[in-house]
Design a protein around this motif. Structure first.
Motif, short mmCIF file in Angstrom:
data_model
loop_
_atom_site.label_atom_id
_atom_site.label_comp_id
_atom_site.label_asym_id
_atom_site.label_seq_id
_atom_site.Cartn_x
_atom_site.Cartn_y
_atom_site.Cartn_z
N TYR A 56 2.30 5.04 -8.45
CA TYR A 56 1.43 4.70 -7.31
C TYR A 56 0.54 3.49 -7.60
N ASP A 57 -0.06 3.44 -8.77
CA ASP A 57 -0.98 2.36 -9.10
C ASP A 57 -0.29 1.00 -9.22
N ARG A 58 1.04 0.99 -9.36
CA ARG A 58 1.77 -0.27 -9.50
C ARG A 58 2.42 -0.74 -8.20
N LEU A 59 2.28 0.00 -7.11
CA LEU A 59 2.94 -0.37 -5.86
C LEU A 59 2.52 -1.76 -5.39
N GLY A 60 1.29 -2.15 -5.61
CA GLY A 60 0.82 -3.46 -5.20
C GLY A 60 1.49 -4.61 -5.92
N GLN A 61 2.20 -4.34 -6.99
CA GLN A 61 2.90 -5.38 -7.75
C GLN A 61 4.28 -5.70 -7.20
N ILE A 62 4.74 -4.94 -6.25
CA ILE A 62 6.07 -5.19 -5.67
C ILE A 62 6.01 -6.50 -4.90
N GLY A 63 6.93 -7.40 -5.21
CA GLY A 63 6.89 -8.74 -4.63
C GLY A 63 7.94 -9.01 -3.57
N CYS A 64 8.49 -7.97 -2.97
CA CYS A 64 9.49 -8.16 -1.92
C CYS A 64 9.30 -7.08 -0.87
N PRO A 65 9.87 -7.27 0.32
CA PRO A 65 9.73 -6.24 1.35
C PRO A 65 10.40 -4.93 0.91
N VAL A 66 9.70 -3.83 1.12
CA VAL A 66 10.24 -2.51 0.75
C VAL A 66 9.88 -1.48 1.81
N LEU A 67 10.58 -0.39 1.81
CA LEU A 67 10.24 0.76 2.61
C LEU A 67 9.90 1.89 1.65
N ILE A 68 8.72 2.41 1.76
CA ILE A 68 8.30 3.51 0.92
C ILE A 68 8.13 4.72 1.82
#
Length: 73
Positions: A56-68
């Protein structure tokens, strides 16, 4: 689980479509890998891994569009 997977398959639908509903239930309950050696151990290990996996704490590091998607009963 059937109404969760497809909200069109509610109790009223199941009552009106008893035979197809039973087929859905049988298909969902079938596990072609039930007798596979190591199946129970693999299942337990997967649950253990999921119980302790938290990104959870690393979700902000995703650098592309995603669906969670997530959910709870």
């Amino acid at each position: 689980m059937i109404p969760i997977n497809d909200t069109r398959r509610d109790a009223a639908w199941a009552k009106a479509n008893a035979e197809p509903y039973e087929q859905f239930v049988a298909f969902a309950a079938a596990d072609p890998f039930a007798d596979e050696p190591g199946r129970a151990m693999g299942y337990r290990r997967q649950l253990e891994a999921r119980a302790h996996h938290d990104t959870y704490d690393r979700l902000g590091q995703i650098g592309c569009p995603v669906l969670i998607a997530a959910g709870a009963l």
